[in-house]
Design an enzyme around this catalytic site. Sequence first.
Site, PDB file in Angstrom:
ATOM      1  N   CYS A   1       1.018  -1.650  -0.099  1.00  0.00           N
ATOM      2  CA  CYS A   1       0.276  -0.105   0.661  1.00  0.00           C
ATOM      3  C   CYS A   1       0.219   1.156  -0.600  1.00  0.00           C
ATOM      4  O   CYS A   1      -0.135   2.681  -0.174  1.00  0.00           O
ATOM      5  CB  CYS A   1      -0.937   0.058   1.145  1.00  0.00           C
ATOM      6  SG  CYS A   1      -2.921  -1.708   1.078  1.00  0.00           S
TER       7      CYS A   1
ATOM      8  N   GLU B   1      -4.845   2.623  -9.525  1.00  0.00           N
ATOM      9  CA  GLU B   1      -3.979   1.786  -8.925  1.00  0.00           C
ATOM     10  C   GLU B   1      -3.154   0.333  -9.457  1.00  0.00           C
ATOM     11  O   GLU B   1      -3.702  -0.519 -10.054  1.00  0.00           O
ATOM     12  CB  GLU B   1      -4.086   1.017  -7.502  1.00  0.00           C
ATOM     13  CG  GLU B   1      -2.952   0.514  -6.627  1.00  0.00           C
ATOM     14  CD  GLU B   1      -1.915   1.788  -6.248  1.00  0.00           C
ATOM     15  OE1 GLU B   1      -0.234   1.798  -6.455  1.00  0.00           O
ATOM     16  OE2 GLU B   1      -1.750   2.777  -5.810  1.00  0.00           O
TER      17      GLU B   1
END
Length: 156
Positions: free
Chosen positions: A34, A132
């Site tokens: 992340c 992403e």
Amino acid sequence: MGAKNHAIVMPDADKEDTINALVGACFGSTGQRCMAISVVVLVGDTKEWIPEIVNKSRLLTIGPGETNADVAPLNSKQAMHRVEHLISEGAEDADLLLDGRKPKVEGYPNGNWVGPTIIDNVKPGMSCYEEEVFGPVMIILRAKDAKHAIKLVNDN
């Protein structure tokens, strides 16, 4: 998926330290964390650092985690296909400087491999920027000054 993490690189940054940090932060954990830096915003003359960023990234090893490779496999075939798709889309409208698709890893012909990839001259609105990637892909945007760089980040 999640948000994009940007790193703004200013011209007064220490070049060697910055390049080392960018490569580690982008490609470490195969970009599947992340806090990976997936977007690099190069300000002004830092665009001249691109060949060195590419060369350093090209030297990273690809292989299974047990061999302490720099870039390990993606966590699934689905993830690999998704990353490859985003790379392909990015290559259509930007500059694919380092293509990590389909690397050959000895002893693992069916692995979920994608090596270090760098896409330059990416613009807002492109899928490789808006989505992403969650893989070993460095997206490079260019900014004329700090104000422009901050606007790019904030607008994302």
